[in-house]
Scaffold this motif. Structure first.
Motif, short mmCIF file in Angstrom:
data_model
loop_
_atom_site.label_atom_id
_atom_site.label_comp_id
_atom_site.label_asym_id
_atom_site.label_seq_id
_atom_site.Cartn_x
_atom_site.Cartn_y
_atom_site.Cartn_z
N TYR A 71 0.83 -1.21 0.00
CA TYR A 71 0.00 0.00 0.00
C TYR A 71 0.87 1.26 0.00
CZ TYR A 71 -3.01 3.74 1.64
OH TYR A 71 -3.65 4.94 1.77
N LEU A 100 -5.06 -5.17 -1.59
CA LEU A 100 -6.47 -5.57 -1.45
C LEU A 100 -6.65 -7.08 -1.54
CD1 LEU A 100 -8.12 -2.69 -3.51
CD2 LEU A 100 -8.24 -3.05 -1.03
N PRO A 121 -8.97 -6.80 1.82
CA PRO A 121 -10.03 -6.28 0.95
C PRO A 121 -10.86 -5.18 1.60
CG PRO A 121 -10.58 -8.46 1.79
CD PRO A 121 -9.15 -8.22 2.14
N HIS A 129 -9.80 -2.56 3.17
CA HIS A 129 -8.98 -1.35 3.32
C HIS A 129 -9.62 -0.24 2.48
CE1 HIS A 129 -5.61 1.34 3.52
NE2 HIS A 129 -4.80 0.44 4.06
N ASN A 189 -8.87 1.03 -1.55
CA ASN A 189 -9.90 1.01 -2.60
C ASN A 189 -10.06 2.38 -3.24
OD1 ASN A 189 -11.60 -1.56 -3.07
ND2 ASN A 189 -11.31 -1.58 -0.85
N HIS A 215 -14.46 0.65 -7.40
CA HIS A 215 -13.61 0.77 -6.20
C HIS A 215 -14.03 1.97 -5.34
CE1 HIS A 215 -10.85 -2.55 -6.68
NE2 HIS A 215 -10.87 -2.32 -7.99
#
Length: 272
Positions: free
Chosen positions: A203, A226, A230, A232, A236, A255
């Motif tokens: 990230y 993700l 997923p 987060h 997204n 997203h």
């Protein structure tokens, strides 16, 4: 029934520290009774809390039967809790909160390894106390904005234990604070060489690459984040923004919607 005369059940208290797994060492798993404390790790420990409450004398080698009994009790307790999967139920904390806590050094935010078996090839946490103190010092200095001092401590950490990604993550934060995104990218890539499946590092690298205009690479790293996290919301959102930037609007919308499902008050996602 006189409740004051009900005999006490023998207490077996479980304790743990998984923090050493962040350094590639074994975890510390313990079982405590009124008299004994047993700690399972590379070099097990056993203390007599009644006769030597200061815990200065490790009796694991002289009280082998007592150590073996408590080791077996600990094993049975873990088997009961972990079941067939070997894993505990994970925290209900959302992925973004976990990542945020992890970024400022909170232990409970995960990226520790829930491995309850002792591997004799791994270090004993007792041998890493100096490294642990350097880590805490570097994190504290970073929080105080003393970047040069924090950087110097990170260099000492690398000299002492080059295979741990933590100092490179801290150096990346220092580089970002200095707006040296090229250096931040290099540090994060080094961190990922040491720990390839670290969603937090993916990230952070996505953020740095996006700032540098490396949108295609940023998209790949957000997707890696993700895949493991997923829920987060910010990942997204950032992925949506990156996809929007290269004209992939339908994917971007999906997203943004997911970010809003996870964080309904994320104003930028509504706007975008």
């Amino acid at each position: 029934l006189d409740h004051t005369k009900v005999p006490e059940a023998p207490a077996h208290i479980y304790c743990e520290s998984l923090f050493p797994t962040k350094y590639g060492a074994n975890a510390l798993l313990g079982l405590v009774t009124k008299q004994w404390k047993y700690i399972q790790t590379t070099r097990p420990e056993l203390y007599d809390l009644i006769n030597a409450p200061q815990e200065t004398s490790n009796l694991a080698s002289t009280q082998r039967l007592q150590a073996k009994v408590m080791q077996e009790q600990l094993r049975q307790m873990l088997d009961q809790w972990l079941g067939q999967s070997g894993e505990r139920v994970s925290s209900s904390m959302d992925d973004e909160t976990k990542a945020g806590l992890n970024s400022i050094g909170y232990v409970g935010s995960a990226r520790v390894k829930e491995d309850f078996a002792v591997d004799q090839n791994k270090d004993d946490p007792k041998d890493l106390i100096t490294f642990y103190r350097l880590h805490q010092t570097a994190t504290s200095l970073l929080g105080q904005g003393k970047h040069a001092d924090a950087e110097a401590v990170c260099r000492r950490m690398i000299d002492e234990r080059s295979g741990v990604c933590i100092p490179y993550r801290i150096l990346a934060k220092i580089a970002k604070a200095r707006r040296d995104f090229s250096a931040a990218s290099e540090y994060l890539q080094k961190s990922l060489q040491l720990k390839p499946h670290d969603p937090d590092a993916h990230y952070e690298l996505g953020v740095v690459l996006q700032v540098q205009g490396e949108i295609g690479e940023a998209i790949l790293h957000y997707r890696r984040t993700l895949a493991d996290m997923p829920n987060h919301a910010q990942a997204n959102f950032n992925l949506g923004a990156a996809l929007q930037g290269v004209g992939r609007f339908e994917e971007a919308i999906e997203h943004y919607k997911e970010a809003l499902r996870l964080k309904p008050d994320l104003a930028e996602a509504h706007n975008n």
